[in-house]
Design a protein around this motif. Sequence first.
Motif, PDB file in Angstrom:
ATOM      1  N   ASN A  27      10.323   0.074   1.219  1.00 26.70           N
ATOM      2  CA  ASN A  27       9.372  -0.484   2.180  1.00 26.70           C
ATOM      3  C   ASN A  27       9.740   0.032   3.570  1.00 26.70           C
ATOM      4  OD1 ASN A  27       7.749  -1.968   3.896  1.00 26.70           O
ATOM      5  ND2 ASN A  27       8.108  -3.917   2.873  1.00 26.70           N
ATOM      6  N   VAL A  28       8.939   0.958   4.098  1.00 28.07           N
ATOM      7  CA  VAL A  28       9.193   1.541   5.416  1.00 28.07           C
ATOM      8  C   VAL A  28       8.313   0.911   6.493  1.00 28.07           C
ATOM      9  CG1 VAL A  28      10.043   3.743   4.512  1.00 28.07           C
ATOM     10  CG2 VAL A  28       7.588   3.450   4.942  1.00 28.07           C
ATOM     11  N   SER A  29       7.589  -0.144   6.133  1.00 28.09           N
ATOM     12  CA  SER A  29       6.746  -0.837   7.112  1.00 28.09           C
ATOM     13  C   SER A  29       7.515  -1.990   7.733  1.00 28.09           C
ATOM     14  CB  SER A  29       5.466  -1.356   6.435  1.00 28.09           C
ATOM     15  OG  SER A  29       5.752  -2.507   5.655  1.00 28.09           O
TER      16      SER A  29
ATOM     17  N   THR B  73       0.859  -1.179   0.000  1.00 29.46           N
ATOM     18  CA  THR B  73       0.000   0.000   0.000  1.00 29.46           C
ATOM     19  C   THR B  73       0.899   1.234   0.000  1.00 29.46           C
ATOM     20  OG1 THR B  73      -0.078   0.116   2.404  1.00 29.46           O
ATOM     21  CG2 THR B  73      -1.795  -1.206   1.320  1.00 29.46           C
ATOM     22  N   THR B  74       0.338   2.346  -0.390  1.00 30.74           N
ATOM     23  CA  THR B  74       1.120   3.577  -0.417  1.00 30.74           C
ATOM     24  C   THR B  74       1.662   3.911   0.964  1.00 30.74           C
ATOM     25  OG1 THR B  74      -0.240   4.332  -2.250  1.00 30.74           O
ATOM     26  CG2 THR B  74       1.075   6.001  -1.142  1.00 30.74           C
ATOM     27  N   SER B  75       0.903   3.603   2.009  1.00 31.69           N
ATOM     28  CA  SER B  75       1.357   3.924   3.367  1.00 31.69           C
ATOM     29  C   SER B  75       2.547   3.070   3.800  1.00 31.69           C
ATOM     30  CB  SER B  75       0.207   3.780   4.365  1.00 31.69           C
ATOM     31  OG  SER B  75      -0.226   2.438   4.420  1.00 31.69           O
ATOM     32  N   GLN B  76       2.778   1.929   3.149  1.00 37.22           N
ATOM     33  CA  GLN B  76       3.925   1.082   3.468  1.00 37.22           C
ATOM     34  C   GLN B  76       5.197   1.533   2.765  1.00 37.22           C
ATOM     35  OE1 GLN B  76       1.724  -2.664   2.398  1.00 37.22           O
ATOM     36  NE2 GLN B  76       2.945  -3.455   4.104  1.00 37.22           N
ATOM     37  N   LEU B  77       5.057   2.458   1.831  1.00 37.00           N
ATOM     38  CA  LEU B  77       6.177   2.828   0.976  1.00 37.00           C
ATOM     39  C   LEU B  77       6.569   4.288   1.119  1.00 37.00           C
ATOM     40  CD1 LEU B  77       4.853   1.113  -2.266  1.00 37.00           C
ATOM     41  CD2 LEU B  77       6.619   0.228  -0.734  1.00 37.00           C
TER      42      LEU B  77
END
Length: 188
Positions: free
Chosen positions: A74-76, A48-52
């Motif tokens: 990937n910042v999640s 998802t966009t929020s993971q990146l």
Amino acid sequence: AITALGAMALLFAACGGGTPSATSSTTSSSTAPPASSTTTQPSISNCTTSQLQVTAGMSSGAAGTIGQVLLFDNVSNKTCLLHAFPGVAGLDSAGNQIAQATREVNLTPFTGSTASLPTTQLAPGSTASALVLGSDVPVGAATSCVTYAALLVTPPNAVQSVHVNASLPGCSGLRVGPVYPGTTGMSS
């Protein structure tokens, strides 16, 4: 003496050396298959966009074609998948969309099935990338070209877009390739 030794042997055998011993044997037969437990591996979802974190990477140019790498970090804390093409739009200085990138693979317009494209399994902290191309060679009688002040990027199979500060010339529109592992925007 022999009788005493025999009695002691019987005594030791009956006592078992002071340690209780229980022997049990059970046999069973069954015609039904044994019950099995299956461990289901969690499926890996699309990123998802929020993971990146989507940013501009390296840019380069040759023979009138300017390339801009888009990085997908990937910042999640979960592994996710990136498959096929990101959506890319060229923006003017006011942030308005003025062009949509066409999709290509190996500098050829893409007309095949997306199933043939790579899928990148992106672990936490890993990076994938895609290459966006523009041209600075005017077409026909034109003497100048539009410049896209920034890009609006939607990760593959996601719904939210990210504003990326990267300008590209737009003499022939924009072209984008699929996402690949690493930071070059190309297959290894």
